[in-house]
Design an enzyme around this catalytic site. Structure first.
Site, PDB file in Angstrom:
ATOM      1  CB  SER A   1      -4.990  14.003 -13.567  1.00  0.00           C
ATOM      2  OG  SER A   1      -6.202  14.315 -14.232  1.00  0.00           O
TER       3      SER A   1
ATOM      4  CE1 TYR B   1      -7.788  11.635  -9.507  1.00  0.00           C
ATOM      5  CE2 TYR B   1      -8.172  13.423 -11.058  1.00  0.00           C
ATOM      6  CZ  TYR B   1      -7.623  12.186 -10.762  1.00  0.00           C
ATOM      7  OH  TYR B   1      -6.897  11.523 -11.719  1.00  0.00           O
TER       8      TYR B   1
ATOM      9  CB  ALA C   1      -6.752  19.631  -4.183  1.00  0.00           C
TER      10      ALA C   1
ATOM     11  CG  ASP D   1      -1.862   1.138   1.302  1.00  0.00           C
ATOM     12  OD1 ASP D   1      -1.583   2.180   0.662  1.00  0.00           O
ATOM     13  OD2 ASP D   1      -2.888   1.012   1.977  1.00  0.00           O
TER      14      ASP D   1
HETATM   15  N1  LIG Z   1      -8.135   7.004 -16.282  1.00  0.00           N
HETATM   16  C1  LIG Z   1      -8.073   8.303 -16.435  1.00  0.00           C
HETATM   17  O1  LIG Z   1      -8.874   8.875 -17.173  1.00  0.00           O
HETATM   18  C2  LIG Z   1      -7.006   9.107 -15.754  1.00  0.00           C
HETATM   19  C3  LIG Z   1      -6.807  10.413 -16.192  1.00  0.00           C
HETATM   20  C4  LIG Z   1      -5.806  11.166 -15.595  1.00  0.00           C
HETATM   21  C5  LIG Z   1      -5.025  10.618 -14.577  1.00  0.00           C
HETATM   22  N2  LIG Z   1      -5.247   9.354 -14.156  1.00  0.00           N
HETATM   23  C6  LIG Z   1      -4.361   8.824 -13.094  1.00  0.00           C
HETATM   24  O2  LIG Z   1      -3.747   7.648 -13.543  1.00  0.00           O
HETATM   25  C7  LIG Z   1      -3.347   6.867 -12.418  1.00  0.00           C
HETATM   26  C8  LIG Z   1      -3.757   5.423 -12.661  1.00  0.00           C
HETATM   27  O3  LIG Z   1      -5.152   5.311 -12.619  1.00  0.00           O
HETATM   28  P1  LIG Z   1      -6.019   4.449 -13.634  1.00  0.00           P
HETATM   29  O4  LIG Z   1      -6.840   5.386 -14.417  1.00  0.00           O
HETATM   30  O5  LIG Z   1      -5.168   3.484 -14.333  1.00  0.00           O
HETATM   31  O6  LIG Z   1      -7.047   3.731 -12.593  1.00  0.00           O
HETATM   32  P2  LIG Z   1      -7.129   2.254 -12.021  1.00  0.00           P
HETATM   33  O7  LIG Z   1      -7.386   1.292 -13.121  1.00  0.00           O
HETATM   34  O8  LIG Z   1      -8.102   2.334 -10.917  1.00  0.00           O
HETATM   35  O9  LIG Z   1      -5.673   1.994 -11.430  1.00  0.00           O
HETATM   36  C9  LIG Z   1      -5.251   2.494 -10.191  1.00  0.00           C
HETATM   37  C10 LIG Z   1      -4.118   1.636  -9.673  1.00  0.00           C
HETATM   38  O10 LIG Z   1      -3.657   2.173  -8.417  1.00  0.00           O
HETATM   39  C11 LIG Z   1      -3.569   1.117  -7.478  1.00  0.00           C
HETATM   40  N3  LIG Z   1      -3.751   1.619  -6.128  1.00  0.00           N
HETATM   41  C12 LIG Z   1      -4.813   2.306  -5.621  1.00  0.00           C
HETATM   42  N4  LIG Z   1      -4.621   2.573  -4.322  1.00  0.00           N
HETATM   43  C13 LIG Z   1      -3.410   2.046  -3.984  1.00  0.00           C
HETATM   44  C14 LIG Z   1      -2.649   1.993  -2.786  1.00  0.00           C
HETATM   45  N5  LIG Z   1      -3.093   2.542  -1.640  1.00  0.00           N
HETATM   46  N6  LIG Z   1      -1.439   1.373  -2.809  1.00  0.00           N
HETATM   47  C15 LIG Z   1      -0.983   0.797  -3.946  1.00  0.00           C
HETATM   48  N7  LIG Z   1      -1.655   0.837  -5.105  1.00  0.00           N
HETATM   49  C16 LIG Z   1      -2.854   1.441  -5.133  1.00  0.00           C
HETATM   50  C17 LIG Z   1      -4.644   0.134  -7.902  1.00  0.00           C
HETATM   51  O11 LIG Z   1      -4.326  -1.184  -7.507  1.00  0.00           O
HETATM   52  P3  LIG Z   1      -4.871  -1.955  -6.185  1.00  0.00           P
HETATM   53  O12 LIG Z   1      -6.322  -1.595  -6.026  1.00  0.00           O
HETATM   54  O13 LIG Z   1      -4.600  -3.375  -6.506  1.00  0.00           O
HETATM   55  O14 LIG Z   1      -4.016  -1.462  -5.062  1.00  0.00           O
HETATM   56  C18 LIG Z   1      -4.530   0.210  -9.425  1.00  0.00           C
HETATM   57  O15 LIG Z   1      -3.497  -0.632  -9.891  1.00  0.00           O
HETATM   58  C19 LIG Z   1      -3.999   7.511 -11.208  1.00  0.00           C
HETATM   59  O16 LIG Z   1      -3.023   8.232 -10.495  1.00  0.00           O
HETATM   60  C20 LIG Z   1      -5.042   8.412 -11.818  1.00  0.00           C
HETATM   61  O17 LIG Z   1      -5.340   9.472 -10.975  1.00  0.00           O
HETATM   62  C21 LIG Z   1      -6.219   8.584 -14.734  1.00  0.00           C
END
Ligand SMILES: NC(=O)c1ccc[n+]([C@@H]2O[C@H](COP(=O)([O-])OP(=O)(O)OC[C@H]3O[C@@H](n4cnc5c(N)ncnc54)[C@H](OP(=O)(O)O)[C@@H]3O)[C@@H](O)[C@H]2O)c1
Ligand SMILES: *[C@@H]1O[C@H](CO)[C@@H](O)[C@H](O)[C@H]1NC(C)=O
Ligand SMILES: CC(=O)N[C@H]1CO[C@H](CO)[C@@H](O)[C@@H]1O
Length: 358
Positions: A185, A198, A200, A106
């Site tokens: 993001s 978010y 922030a 984590d």
């Molecule tokens: N998708 C979009 O449109 C978008 C746009 C801009 C930015 N982002 C950013 O991209 C990044 C990745 O997100 P995603 O879109 O790929 O979403 P996602 O599919 O929900 O992936 C998030 C990842 O973070 C892990 N995670 C969450 N809490 C955690 C913790 N406490 N410790 C370790 N791992 C943790 C999750 O794995 P576990 O649950 O297995 O821990 C998962 O692998 C994020 O920072 C998000 O803010 C996404």
């Protein structure tokens, strides 16, 4: 004293004028030259490099793992869901990664972050890239939240969950002349309604890594990714709800995403890795999120007005954005993955099914 202050003020303004009038016109041709004729031929060779990716069990982190794998990098994959990580590790090996290890941690816990970094270095003997990507999402209007204290965990994951691994990885990155990559993001650069907290956490990441970059000089490269919407569990609707529980809420997701396109995560990661290998400072993709940054900088009132018009629900409970989505049926254009219901796979640290880790 007043005169001293005035003097500094004049110097600062004169400096800004010089940057705009002299530096920018002179630097544009040089930058174009470097962009077109230098950087494309000096991309980092990733074969045998060691890359630690946080949040690698789904979405952007998972896809980045595959892109790194195809370039021959060794991987350390970090997240909380063990089974999901193992499945990603298996595919990454098939796609060319010489060696992949899985570390359940984590990242919002400093000690677990330290352990993940140390285990990577003791296994591979070095660390070349740290990709701080793990994150959680929340949307909805600030004044609709019913349990405000539950939202500190988003700062713990998105901000501290990037800072902790960075802290422990930095000595190893300095030793290898490596790179830091952070997944912020587009929401961190422009005000977007319904995402105040978010946004922030994402803005905090950007400021932190920009400052760190100025401290590190050329020792360690820093690439800040500011993606717009792409397919992942986040855009499938997984977010902290107004009562503070993490759950899937497609209705809120639709209200948030509205008319904006949701890009392919594969395309984002392909472009992102190219950018990382070239040592770019920032990457915003899709590029439609770049102009709003400029508007936010020179005419913030225009952006505020557009956001307010698009998202406020004071007119009968549905925002203009939602009404446009309903009237045009634009939801049909969302990628198929967004129209399939997402079941959040919950499991304990040992990979058993559970319901406590989201
Ligand atoms: N998708 C979009 O449109 C978008 C746009 C801009 C930015 N982002 C950013 O991209 C990044 C990745 O997100 P995603 O879109 O790929 O979403 P996602 O599919 O929900 O992936 C998030 C990842 O973070 C892990 N995670 C969450 N809490 C955690 C913790 N406490 N410790 C370790 N791992 C943790 C999750 O794995 P576990 O649950 O297995 O821990 C998962 O692998 C994020 O920072 C998000 O803010 C996404
Ligand atoms: C609010 O959320 C916090 C943190 O998740 C939790 O400890 C607390 O019990 C919640 N309060 C209510 C009233 O649900
Ligand atoms: C970095 C940045 O621009 N953050 C924005 C986040 O959202 C708030 C309110 O919506 C804006 O005031 C910030 O400028």
């Amino acid at each position: 004293m007043d005169l001293y202050l005035l003097l500094h003020s004049v110097v600062m303004h004169a400096m800004a004028a010089m940057v705009v009038l002299v530096y920018i016109p002179l630097s544009i041709p040089v930058k174009l030259f470097i962009w077109a004729l230098v950087k494309p031929f000096r991309k980092e060779d990733l074969r045998g490099k060691v890359v630690l990716i946080t949040g690698a069990s789904s979405g952007i982190g998972e896809e980045l793992a595959y892109q790194y794998a195809e370039k021959g990098a060794c991987l350390a994959l970090v997240a909380r869901r063990k089974h999901a990580l193992e499945a990603v590790a298996e595919s990454a090996r098939e796609r060319g990664a010489p060696e992949v290890i899985v570390l359940v941690a984590d990242v919002s816990d400093a000690e677990e972050s330290r352990r993940a970094v140390e285990e990577t270095v003791s296994h591979f003997g070095k660390l070349n890239h740290l990709v701080a990507n793990a994150g959680i999402w929340a949307n909805g209007c600030f004044d609709e939240i019913t349990n405000i204290t539950a939202f500190t965990k988003m700062m713990d994951v998105n901000f501290w969950g990037s800072v902790y691994p960075t802290y422990y990885a930095l000595p190893h990155l300095k030793a290898s002349g490596g790179k830091l990559v952070v997944c912020s993001s587009a929401a961190g650069t422009v005000a977007t309604s319904r995402m105040s907290l978010y946004n922030a956490t994402k803005a905090a990441q950007i400021r932190f890594y920009e400052t760190l970059r100025s401290e590190l000089g050329t020792d360690v490269g820093v690439t800040i990714l500011t993606p717009g919407y792409v397919v992942s569990e986040i855009t499938q609707g997984k977010a902290i709800q107004k009562d503070g529980e993490l759950a899937v809420n497609e209705e809120w997701r639709d209200a948030q995403v509205g008319v904006f396109p949701v890009g392919r995560v594969e395309t984002l990661c392909e472009i992102a890795l190219d950018s990382i290998r070239k040592g770019d400072r920032y990457l915003t993709w899709p590029s439609l999120y770049r102009p709003p940054e400029l508007i936010a900088c020179i005419a913030p009132e225009v952006l505020d007005w557009i956001c307010y018009k698009l998202y406020n629900t004071r007119n009968g409970g549905r925002s203009l954005g939602q009404r446009i989505v309903e009237a045009t049926g634009v939801r049909r254009l969302y990628p198929a993955a967004l129209r399939r219901p997402l079941i959040i796979k919950k499991e304990t640290r040992d990979g058993e099914d559970a319901d406590s880790n989201v």
